[in-house]
Design a protein around this motif. Structure first.
Motif, PDB file in Angstrom:
ATOM      1  N   SER A   1      49.480  51.003  31.329  1.00  8.55           N
ATOM      2  CA  SER A   1      50.885  51.136  30.985  1.00  8.55           C
ATOM      3  C   SER A   1      51.773  50.785  32.173  1.00  8.55           C
ATOM      4  O   SER A   1      52.819  50.139  32.021  1.00  8.55           O
ATOM      5  CB  SER A   1      51.173  52.563  30.504  1.00  8.55           C
ATOM      6  N   ALA A   2      51.363  51.195  33.362  1.00 10.36           N
ATOM      7  CA  ALA A   2      52.141  50.882  34.564  1.00 10.36           C
ATOM      8  C   ALA A   2      52.185  49.383  34.831  1.00 10.36           C
ATOM      9  O   ALA A   2      53.206  48.855  35.296  1.00 10.36           O
ATOM     10  CB  ALA A   2      51.554  51.622  35.767  1.00 10.36           C
ATOM     11  N   VAL A   3      51.100  48.680  34.541  1.00 12.89           N
ATOM     12  CA  VAL A   3      51.073  47.223  34.718  1.00 12.89           C
ATOM     13  C   VAL A   3      52.126  46.562  33.843  1.00 12.89           C
ATOM     14  O   VAL A   3      52.778  45.583  34.234  1.00 12.89           O
ATOM     15  CB  VAL A   3      49.669  46.662  34.387  1.00 12.89           C
ATOM     16  N   LEU A   4      52.349  47.105  32.647  1.00 15.93           N
ATOM     17  CA  LEU A   4      53.333  46.554  31.727  1.00 15.93           C
ATOM     18  C   LEU A   4      54.761  46.945  32.107  1.00 15.93           C
ATOM     19  O   LEU A   4      55.719  46.433  31.513  1.00 15.93           O
ATOM     20  CB  LEU A   4      53.044  47.026  30.301  1.00 15.93           C
ATOM     21  N   GLY A   5      54.901  47.848  33.068  1.00 16.76           N
ATOM     22  CA  GLY A   5      56.223  48.275  33.497  1.00 16.76           C
ATOM     23  C   GLY A   5      56.633  49.631  32.979  1.00 16.76           C
ATOM     24  O   GLY A   5      57.774  50.056  33.185  1.00 16.76           O
ATOM     25  N   ASN A   6      55.723  50.343  32.319  1.00 19.58           N
ATOM     26  CA  ASN A   6      56.024  51.659  31.751  1.00 19.58           C
ATOM     27  C   ASN A   6      55.185  52.708  32.483  1.00 19.58           C
ATOM     28  O   ASN A   6      54.036  52.960  32.124  1.00 19.58           O
ATOM     29  CB  ASN A   6      55.725  51.673  30.254  1.00 19.58           C
ATOM     30  N   VAL A   7      55.754  53.296  33.507  1.00 25.68           N
ATOM     31  CA  VAL A   7      55.046  54.311  34.288  1.00 25.68           C
ATOM     32  C   VAL A   7      55.232  55.657  33.588  1.00 25.68           C
ATOM     33  O   VAL A   7      56.350  56.163  33.476  1.00 25.68           O
ATOM     34  CB  VAL A   7      55.578  54.373  35.731  1.00 25.68           C
ATOM     35  N   LEU A   8      54.140  56.217  33.103  1.00 27.71           N
ATOM     36  CA  LEU A   8      54.199  57.451  32.319  1.00 27.71           C
ATOM     37  C   LEU A   8      54.196  58.669  33.235  1.00 27.71           C
ATOM     38  O   LEU A   8      53.536  58.686  34.272  1.00 27.71           O
ATOM     39  CB  LEU A   8      53.016  57.501  31.354  1.00 27.71           C
TER      40      LEU A   8
ATOM     41  N   LEU B   1      43.998  38.188  41.003  1.00 28.97           N
ATOM     42  CA  LEU B   1      43.725  38.645  39.644  1.00 28.97           C
ATOM     43  C   LEU B   1      44.805  39.593  39.130  1.00 28.97           C
ATOM     44  O   LEU B   1      45.198  39.529  37.961  1.00 28.97           O
ATOM     45  CB  LEU B   1      42.362  39.340  39.592  1.00 28.97           C
ATOM     46  N   LEU B   2      45.288  40.483  39.990  1.00 29.89           N
ATOM     47  CA  LEU B   2      46.285  41.451  39.547  1.00 29.89           C
ATOM     48  C   LEU B   2      47.632  40.784  39.262  1.00 29.89           C
ATOM     49  O   LEU B   2      48.424  41.305  38.475  1.00 29.89           O
ATOM     50  CB  LEU B   2      46.444  42.565  40.576  1.00 29.89           C
ATOM     51  N   ASP B   3      47.912  39.645  39.899  1.00 32.41           N
ATOM     52  CA  ASP B   3      49.127  38.887  39.573  1.00 32.41           C
ATOM     53  C   ASP B   3      48.995  38.238  38.201  1.00 32.41           C
ATOM     54  O   ASP B   3      49.965  38.185  37.424  1.00 32.41           O
ATOM     55  CB  ASP B   3      49.387  37.819  40.631  1.00 32.41           C
ATOM     56  N   ILE B   4      47.801  37.745  37.876  1.00 35.37           N
ATOM     57  CA  ILE B   4      47.566  37.155  36.552  1.00 35.37           C
ATOM     58  C   ILE B   4      47.727  38.221  35.473  1.00 35.37           C
ATOM     59  O   ILE B   4      48.318  37.980  34.419  1.00 35.37           O
ATOM     60  CB  ILE B   4      46.158  36.527  36.489  1.00 35.37           C
ATOM     61  N   GLU B   5      47.222  39.405  35.752  1.00 34.61           N
ATOM     62  CA  GLU B   5      47.255  40.500  34.775  1.00 34.61           C
ATOM     63  C   GLU B   5      48.680  40.848  34.350  1.00 34.61           C
ATOM     64  O   GLU B   5      48.928  41.230  33.201  1.00 34.61           O
ATOM     65  CB  GLU B   5      46.573  41.730  35.389  1.00 34.61           C
ATOM     66  N   ARG B   6      49.640  40.703  35.259  1.00 29.99           N
ATOM     67  CA  ARG B   6      51.025  41.059  34.955  1.00 29.99           C
ATOM     68  C   ARG B   6      51.641  40.181  33.867  1.00 29.99           C
ATOM     69  O   ARG B   6      52.654  40.555  33.276  1.00 29.99           O
ATOM     70  CB  ARG B   6      51.886  40.932  36.215  1.00 29.99           C
ATOM     71  N   ASN B   7      51.070  39.033  33.612  1.00 29.99           N
ATOM     72  CA  ASN B   7      51.681  38.066  32.695  1.00 29.99           C
ATOM     73  C   ASN B   7      51.284  38.268  31.237  1.00 29.99           C
ATOM     74  O   ASN B   7      51.568  37.401  30.407  1.00 29.99           O
ATOM     75  CB  ASN B   7      51.323  36.640  33.137  1.00 29.99           C
ATOM     76  N   GLN B   8      50.627  39.371  30.908  1.00 31.78           N
ATOM     77  CA  GLN B   8      50.257  39.608  29.512  1.00 31.78           C
ATOM     78  C   GLN B   8      51.502  39.825  28.665  1.00 31.78           C
ATOM     79  O   GLN B   8      52.479  40.435  29.099  1.00 31.78           O
ATOM     80  CB  GLN B   8      49.309  40.798  29.404  1.00 31.78           C
TER      81      GLN B   8
END
Length: 516
Positions: free
Chosen positions: A167-174, A232-239
């Motif tokens: 969720s944090a990767v998508l920008g939603n820190v719970l 890899l973590l930069d690629i992951e952000r583009n989902q």
């Protein structure tokens, strides 16, 4: 007569127009990547793949699991690597591991990253990756396939449901003050100490996996194959979005982004007729009913420690119910009311009106299927998220939980008797089942719509939250707070100097008056 014919023509044209509106613009080609998965993860992907295939789309699945579908529009590609020999692991031994059974991944995943791109079938899929309209990735354990995703539209599937890291990767820190971490849960409201532990686990799990113990090791191996690839973590952000195997009616409700779509219980379906021998055996139990016992797809019944096995056999002898037990080998010493089988149609059994209780390990899919078909549970958690699921069962009143180390024949008999005779468990699970089913569209339909939406809108960048591109310093405004603290410090220093200056002037004036 003319009016009737005209009415029928209008109905036919309306149905045709409605059907055409629902049809996709064309058949899409979708590549699903889950080279590291369990049978339960595969079940979710098969449900999604079949829903898309029914729409005419072509699905290719890269997996480590045996084939589970015969749909002509689905092609399963097996990479053949043997690193994930999960079937040979005894999950009861994993209970002694404080890492909840995942300590093997820092070794297995880098090794798979090294070997996966040497497999000819994987190389072929990689070379043709741009021929796909969309890529779909299992978000857990599958960072090794991120090279496929570079500069292509992709979505993820979160099989565990709410994963605070994801969720944090998508920008939603719970908020950890009420959102449980991936492995453990606490009663609500949490105490100060529980909130402290939960916050620490939120941070530690993410830091260890993404920045220390796992992803950096995978990155090292991937960089050998693809030296020019971004991190890899930069690629992951583009989902574009994630399909989450959860629903607010069966978990902690949390605020979600437009890119977080709930499709919980996507694998659930209406019951099919049971095989005649099983139907007769369940119906023949009479008013006492049947207890269904299964430890899921990953934990084999015959891996149960002998002392636990004997406790269950003793307890079942004392029960008036029949026991339908998923057990993979021959079972000696079972009483006449016990029937074993290496495979059973779980959802069709849970939907049967004469099945009173489901004895389960507490896996998420089993939990969802039991709620969907309104069957109370007795949960015996083994590892992973199962203790958290067991706590949910207790707290929501849809069943009971027992601990393996404290298991006795008396505790099993007493707990099962309570669940069967106390109507509140059945009433509570009925209410939760009704809430789960009360949706404007099925989870399958919702998953298909949003998958096609991302394709139609070329990755749907409008779904992405800007927070996903921020660093932690920017997101938490640490730089701004630092600047404000620095400004405050400078202001305090200036005030101090000003006061010292004023004090010096007053002191000099006082000295002059004394001399005069």
């Amino acid at each position: 007569m003319k009016a009737i014919i005209l009415f029928m023509l209008v109905v036919i044209l309306a149905e045709k127009a409605s059907g055409d509106a629902l049809l996709p613009e064309r058949s899409y080609r979708i590549l699903m990547l889950l080279p590291v998965s369990s049978r339960s993860h595969m079940n979710i992907f098969v449900a999604l793949a079949e829903a898309l295939a029914h729409r005419g789309h072509k699905i290719i699945m890269l997996t480590n699991q045996p084939s589970q579908t015969t749909h002509p529009n689905i092609l399963e590609v097996h990479h053949g690597l043997t690193h994930m020999a999960l079937a040979k692991r005894n999950m009861f031994h994993e209970r002694k591991n404080s890492s909840t059974g995942f300590a093997v991944f820092p070794k297995i995943l880098p090794a798979m990253a090294r070997d996966l791109y040497k497999v000819p079938s994987v190389q072929d899929l990689y070379e043709k990756r741009k021929e796909n309209d969309l890529l779909v990735v299992d978000h857990m354990f599958n960072e090794i396939v991120y090279p496929f995703l570079h500069e292509l539209p992709f979505i993820t599937v979160a099989v565990p449901g709410i994963d605070t890291r994801h969720s944090a990767v998508l920008g939603n820190v719970l908020n950890p003050s009420y959102v449980p971490n991936l492995w453990t849960s606490y009663p609500f409201p949490m105490s100060l100490w529980q909130r402290l532990k939960n916050t620490a686990l939120h941070i530690w799990i993410s830091f260890y996996w993404r920045h220390w113990g796992v992803v950096p090791r995978i990155q090292k191996e991937i960089s050998v194959h693809f030296p020019d690839l971004p991190p890899l973590l930069d690629i992951e952000r583009n989902q574009s979005l994630t399909l989450m195997n959860t629903h607010f009616s069966i978990t902690t409700p949390v605020p979600l982004l437009p890119s977080q779509v709930e499709v919980g219980a996507i694998q659930c379906r209406l019951a099919k007729p049971l095989p005649q021998d099983i139907e007769s055996w369940i119906a023949g139990a009479g008013p006492a009913g049947v207890i269904y016992f299964s430890l899921g797809s990953l934990t084999r019944g015959d891996s149960m420690l002998p002392e636990y096995l004997q406790v269950f056999l003793e307890a079942f002898r004392r029960l008036p119910q029949r026991i339908l037990w998923k057990y993979e080998e021959q079972l000696e010493g079972a009483s006449d009311n016990v029937r074993i089988s290496s495979w059973l149609p779980q959802q069709d059994i849970l939907a049967h009106h004469n099945v009173k209780v489901f004895i389960s390990h507490g896996g998420l899919l089993s939990l969802q299927e039991s709620i969907f078909h309104a069957t109370p549970l007795l949960v015996l958690p083994i590892f992973g998220d199962q203790p958290r699921n067991g706590m949910f069962v207790e707290d929501s009143g849809i069943g009971r939980t027992l601990v393996w180390e404290k298991l006795t024949a008396d505790s099993i008999v007493d707990t099962l008797t309570d669940i069967i005779n106390n109507t509140k468990y059945k009433e509570d699970v009925d209410r939760m089942s009704a809430s789960l089913r009360d949706q404007p569209m099925t989870p399958q339909e919702r998953a298909v719509f949003w998958t096609e939406y991302v394709i139609r809108h070329r990755g749907a960048p409008q779904l992405r939250c800007p927070a996903a591109q921020l660093s932690w310093v920017e997101f938490l405004m640490l730089d701004m707070m630092g600047l404000l603290l620095l400004t405050l410090l400078v202001l305090l220093l200036l005030i101090r100097r000003l006061l010292r200056g004023i004090s010096a002037i007053l002191l000099i004036g006082s000295c002059k008056k004394k001399r005069d």
